[in-house]
Design a protein around this motif. Structure first.
Motif, PDB file in Angstrom:
ATOM      1  N   ILE A  60       0.855  -1.184   0.000  1.00  0.00           N
ATOM      2  CA  ILE A  60       0.000   0.000   0.000  1.00  0.00           C
ATOM      3  C   ILE A  60       0.892   1.234   0.000  1.00  0.00           C
ATOM      4  O   ILE A  60       2.064   1.168   0.339  1.00  0.00           O
ATOM      5  CB  ILE A  60      -0.956   0.045   1.216  1.00  0.00           C
ATOM      6  N   SER A  62       2.315   4.285   1.620  1.00  0.00           N
ATOM      7  CA  SER A  62       2.474   4.613   3.037  1.00  0.00           C
ATOM      8  C   SER A  62       1.889   5.988   3.350  1.00  0.00           C
ATOM      9  O   SER A  62       1.887   6.893   2.508  1.00  0.00           O
ATOM     10  CB  SER A  62       3.954   4.559   3.440  1.00  0.00           C
ATOM     11  N   GLY A  63       1.404   6.131   4.570  1.00  0.00           N
ATOM     12  CA  GLY A  63       0.806   7.392   5.007  1.00  0.00           C
ATOM     13  C   GLY A  63       1.783   8.546   4.963  1.00  0.00           C
ATOM     14  O   GLY A  63       1.413   9.674   4.633  1.00  0.00           O
ATOM     15  N   PHE A 132      -6.251   9.108   8.486  1.00  0.00           N
ATOM     16  CA  PHE A 132      -6.238   8.174   7.360  1.00  0.00           C
ATOM     17  C   PHE A 132      -7.412   7.230   7.520  1.00  0.00           C
ATOM     18  O   PHE A 132      -7.521   6.524   8.515  1.00  0.00           O
ATOM     19  CB  PHE A 132      -4.908   7.409   7.309  1.00  0.00           C
ATOM     20  N   GLU A 134      -8.669   5.206   4.678  1.00  0.00           N
ATOM     21  CA  GLU A 134      -8.526   4.091   3.742  1.00  0.00           C
ATOM     22  C   GLU A 134      -7.096   4.060   3.239  1.00  0.00           C
ATOM     23  O   GLU A 134      -6.322   4.987   3.475  1.00  0.00           O
ATOM     24  CB  GLU A 134      -9.478   4.258   2.545  1.00  0.00           C
ATOM     25  N   ALA A 135      -6.755   3.037   2.490  1.00  0.00           N
ATOM     26  CA  ALA A 135      -5.418   2.903   1.915  1.00  0.00           C
ATOM     27  C   ALA A 135      -5.474   3.141   0.408  1.00  0.00           C
ATOM     28  O   ALA A 135      -6.529   3.033  -0.218  1.00  0.00           O
ATOM     29  CB  ALA A 135      -4.867   1.506   2.193  1.00  0.00           C
ATOM     30  N   TYR A 137      -3.585   1.758  -3.098  1.00  0.00           N
ATOM     31  CA  TYR A 137      -2.871   0.580  -3.576  1.00  0.00           C
ATOM     32  C   TYR A 137      -2.246   0.855  -4.936  1.00  0.00           C
ATOM     33  O   TYR A 137      -2.682   1.766  -5.648  1.00  0.00           O
ATOM     34  CB  TYR A 137      -3.842  -0.599  -3.689  1.00  0.00           C
ATOM     35  N   SER A 171      -7.909  10.246   3.091  1.00  0.00           N
ATOM     36  CA  SER A 171      -7.232  11.006   4.131  1.00  0.00           C
ATOM     37  C   SER A 171      -7.659  12.462   4.061  1.00  0.00           C
ATOM     38  O   SER A 171      -7.956  12.973   2.979  1.00  0.00           O
ATOM     39  CB  SER A 171      -5.713  10.901   3.971  1.00  0.00           C
TER      40      SER A 171
END
Length: 182
Positions: A60, A62-63, A132, A134-135, A137, A171
């Motif tokens: 994923i 990264s934040g 955050f 969701e992620a 991809y 986010s």
């Protein structure tokens, strides 16, 4: 692709970043002024150097790198706002949109303003308060919007930011950039 995209060479001159840390692929929209904003795009690909090490079995974005997109988008917003203001002061012509900038981008006067301002300004991500939800991809396209909430006399610029993948909010929060003008 945006209708009014800035040529890659000029786009690189506007930012202080180079690969692999250039986290904005395209500026899609910009509005100068009191209710101004910028909308940028980052395409998340499998072959980006940071992807292989971040959850290798389930990669994923990264934040911290999403935060970097926010910081860079916000600095592009401030930079474009700067050149709109400078152009207005020097040529008494108001530029308020990406289309207006696009129409002047091959003008040597505009290119001189961009080069000179780039040499005068340094922006740094100073702080963040992000949620955050969701992620993102590999294969996703992240669309980030940044709006200046306020700035203070010490050079800190506070931006309200959000990131979407499609209609899904992944986010949102606040980014604070520190800008120095020499």
């Amino acid at each position: 692709m945006a209708k009014y995209s800035i040529p890659p060479k000029v786009f690189l001159e506007m930012g202080g970043w180079r690969q692999p840390l250039m986290m904005v692929d395209r500026i899609d929209d910009f509005k100068y002024g009191h209710s101004g904003y910028i909308r940028v795009v980052k395409h998340v690909t499998y072959n980006e150097p940071y992807m292989s090490g971040h959850f290798p079995e389930d990669p994923i974005m990264s934040g911290v790198l999403i935060s970097e997109i926010f910081g860079q988008a916000s600095e592009y917003f401030s930079f474009l706002s700067d050149i709109c203001e400078i152009y207005h002061q020097q040529y008494d012509e108001t530029l308020v949109s990406l289309r207006d900038i696009y129409n002047k981008i091959n003008d040597e006067n505009m290119l001189d303003i961009i080069r000179q301002r780039r040499s005068q300004v340094r922006g740094k991500l100073a702080s963040q308060n992000l949620k955050f939800k969701e992620a993102a991809y590999p294969g996703d396209t992240i669309e980030v919007t940044s709006k200046l909430a306020f700035s203070d006399s010490n050079g800190f610029m506070h931006y309200s930011v959000s990131a979407h993948v499609g209609k899904k909010l992944i986010s949102q929060g606040t980014i604070i950039n520190f800008r120095e003008v020499t």
